[in-house]
Design an enzyme around this catalytic site. Sequence first.
Site, short mmCIF file in Angstrom:
data_model
loop_
_atom_site.label_atom_id
_atom_site.label_comp_id
_atom_site.label_asym_id
_atom_site.label_seq_id
_atom_site.Cartn_x
_atom_site.Cartn_y
_atom_site.Cartn_z
N HIS A 115 14.61 -94.20 -52.72
CA HIS A 115 15.40 -93.54 -51.32
C HIS A 115 15.71 -92.68 -52.31
O HIS A 115 16.86 -91.99 -51.51
CB HIS A 115 15.13 -94.39 -50.62
CG HIS A 115 15.15 -95.73 -49.90
ND1 HIS A 115 13.96 -95.40 -49.43
CD2 HIS A 115 14.87 -96.75 -50.97
CE1 HIS A 115 13.61 -96.83 -49.16
NE2 HIS A 115 14.14 -97.43 -50.53
N SER B 28 17.46 -65.38 -60.49
CA SER B 28 18.16 -64.83 -59.62
C SER B 28 18.76 -63.69 -59.34
O SER B 28 18.79 -62.60 -60.45
CB SER B 28 18.97 -65.85 -59.14
OG SER B 28 19.55 -64.46 -57.56
#
Length: 434
Positions: free
Chosen positions: A141, A262
């Site tokens: 999970h 970026s």
Amino acid sequence: MIDRYSHPEISAIWELENKFKIWTDIEIYACEARANRGEVPKEDLETIKQKAKFNVEEILEIESKVHHDVIAYLTNLNSYIGPAGRHVHFGLTSSDVGDTALCVQMVQAMDLLIQRTETLLETTKQKAKEYKDLPCIGRSHGIHAEPMTLGLKFALFYAEMTRNLERMKDAREQVAVGKLSGAVGTYSNIDLEIEEYVLNKLGLKVDPIATQVISRDRHAFYMSVLGVVAASLDRMATEIRLLQKTEGREVEEPFAKGQKGSSAMPHKRNPVVCERISGISRVIRSNVNVGLQNVGLWHERDISHSSAERIVLPDSTIALDYILEKMNFVLKGLHVYPDATERTLNVTRGLIFSQKVLLWLIEKGGITREDAYLIVQENAMAVWADQSKNLRDLLKQDPRCSAILKDSDLDEIFQIKPYLERIPLIFKRLGITD
């Protein structure tokens, strides 16, 4: 597929030049078979073999008028052959040539994909061996569970891709067939012997029964396998992306000298290749639905499948070839940070040993599982709630636990090594040996 995501070798399989070459081979082999039966004069066969050629631009020009690609091709082919061309396409229908050639192209493409997969398998195996003993945290999970090793993750990928390789071989076999059985598959104007001769020359098996087309369940299975392989690559890419998150940065895909992450933030090192693999995988899996939709045609044949196949078969095979190569690139150049894996193991301050504590309390204390669970969970929740606390210290201070487990017991419990002792057995079962 756009050039950005295409490799020349597999793209060439789907070029018109290759398709028409296969068509020409089929037509020549059919003439050879008929000549062997005395149905085509030897001199005409020699003329056909010597003069049979085509011009893609001329075919497209003819097709713009006749609106039928096979007729356009035959018109162009016979313009070079001359009178002997009357023997070409004798007793055949368009799908005899088109469907059989498409299967040849699908086999050619799968052969390249199998090579890519075998290369990736070897890289994955090497990574599994290299990091077999490097402890890292296992998660369920997304939450820290228990210790494992990084090599075990690669071993899992290796096992999955091994299954995929077998699926790809099965898919290749499913489509390595052809048909030269005429308009509705009844051999009304062609003998079975001719079909067998041609397909043997092409390296294909005879489809035992076909209509005017080869049944599209074969193509659907082929497409489905491409989708499963793409899904596996997405799984691998997603795992790397998650492990590259700044909070852990346990592994990182290659980042080349001079690469920029970026336009705004110079510090960025993003998992762009893995994200590309995940994205392209979605396209391939979406195309599987088209293959499934193409199975149900009207009666003995319609051409609703044809236009769709011209898109999804080339795009899916070319795209899968691309992401197989990219995943191999990522794994070969993968940055692994052992200090980060060690640091991440300790993030939850001992919570990852909770099951061991639970089992020892049951075994040594003779208490019920419910009572043992309550002791461990109450202390674990306190650790979650306070960053300054750790599970081992709280258990030592809890009289319910200390009455059963000594300090030496806790020393033994809070060790990573026992969690990894059986990993060599898993590797042995997989055939991954040093």
